[in-house]
Design an enzyme around this catalytic site. Structure first.
Site, PDB file in Angstrom:
ATOM      1  N   HIS A   1     -10.071   1.433   1.934  1.00  0.00           N
ATOM      2  CA  HIS A   1      -9.572   2.769   2.275  1.00  0.00           C
ATOM      3  C   HIS A   1     -10.728   3.736   2.555  1.00  0.00           C
ATOM      4  O   HIS A   1     -10.597   4.664   3.351  1.00  0.00           O
ATOM      5  CB  HIS A   1      -8.716   3.333   1.132  1.00  0.00           C
TER       6      HIS A   1
ATOM      7  N   HIS B   1      -9.092  -3.964  -1.550  1.00  0.00           N
ATOM      8  CA  HIS B   1      -8.094  -3.146  -0.857  1.00  0.00           C
ATOM      9  C   HIS B   1      -8.448  -1.660  -0.976  1.00  0.00           C
ATOM     10  O   HIS B   1      -8.441  -0.925   0.025  1.00  0.00           O
ATOM     11  CB  HIS B   1      -6.707  -3.435  -1.459  1.00  0.00           C
ATOM     12  N   GLU B   2      -8.765  -1.214  -2.196  1.00  0.00           N
ATOM     13  CA  GLU B   2      -9.053   0.209  -2.409  1.00  0.00           C
ATOM     14  C   GLU B   2     -10.321   0.636  -1.685  1.00  0.00           C
ATOM     15  O   GLU B   2     -10.366   1.700  -1.063  1.00  0.00           O
ATOM     16  CB  GLU B   2      -9.182   0.516  -3.906  1.00  0.00           C
TER      17      GLU B   2
ATOM     18  N   CYS C   1       0.847  -1.197   0.000  1.00  0.00           N
ATOM     19  CA  CYS C   1       0.000   0.000   0.000  1.00  0.00           C
ATOM     20  C   CYS C   1       0.879   1.242   0.000  1.00  0.00           C
ATOM     21  O   CYS C   1       1.856   1.295   0.752  1.00  0.00           O
ATOM     22  CB  CYS C   1      -0.898  -0.019   1.239  1.00  0.00           C
TER      23      CYS C   1
HETATM   24 NI    NI Z   1      -3.648   1.056  -0.175  1.00  0.00          NI
END
Ligand code: NI
Length: 207
Positions: free
Chosen positions: A160, A156-157, A114
């Protein structure tokens, strides 16, 4: 256009739930997206969420390089146009207010990195297959299916946007380390998926 500063784990903007975007077609959103794409390109990652550049809004930009994609993720269902490539790569995609729906119960454990956790990598369990939908900059709603690395990157995105960084999902911190060291440690690299020769050879792409 501007290259934006990337927030690192520990900064409050990365640990809050981001606000939905009311008007995806607004010039303000277009300007944010333009700067995010420039920042992603400069940083050399594959994905970036707005909170990573200190903007607590539900906006993500990402692409999947063909070499990293799941070989069976590439044919799509013919509805998405030509953004799915034969090698499984996905063109740069701009997502406003994305949502994920897991498909099935299967989970995969694999390595992630990341831009907000620089120099590190860790193995994280993610849904193997998902559907996801989002709004474009025109306010149009789009939907795709994804599996493998494509599904992992989207999860993953979107994490966030909910204030979650990949180390917060980790169950085994022995699979967390400096990328430079982990990439030299072949037995550690192979541990999440010993039956699949899927370990990254050099460095993990950051998202
Ligand atoms: Ni990330």
């Amino acid at each position: 256009m501007a290259i934006l500063k990337i927030a690192r784990m520990g900064h409050s903007v990365l640990h809050q739930v981001a606000e939905p975007v009311d008007d995806p077609a607004s010039p303000e959103v277009t300007a944010i997206v333009r700067d995010m794409i420039e920042t992603l390109d400069d940083a050399g990652g594959i994905g970036l969420a707005a909170p990573q550049v200190h903007i607590p809004k539900r906006i993500v930009v990402f692409f999947i390089p063909g070499a990293r994609a799941n070989p069976d993720a590439g044919d799509g269902d013919g509805e998405e146009g030509d953004d799915h490539h034969d090698d499984g790569g996905i063109d740069l995609t701009i997502m406003i207010n994305p949502e994920i729906i897991p498909v099935g119960d299967e989970m995969d454990l694999d390595w992630e990195a990341c831009l907000s956790v620089p120099d590190m990598m860790g193995a994280v369990s993610r849904h193997s297959a998902i559907r996801y939908r989002w709004q474009t900059l025109d306010g149009e709603t789009m939907e795709r299916e994804a599996s493998g690395f494509h599904a992992r990157a989207v999860q993953h995105e979107c994490d966030h946007l909910d204030g979650i960084l990949y180390p917060m999902r980790m169950e085994d911190l022995s699979l967390f380390g400096f990328a430079e060291e982990v990439n030299r440690n072949k037995s550690l690299l192979a541990r999440p998926n010993p039956e699949v020769d899927d370990a990254p050879d050099e460095e993990e792409e950051e998202a």
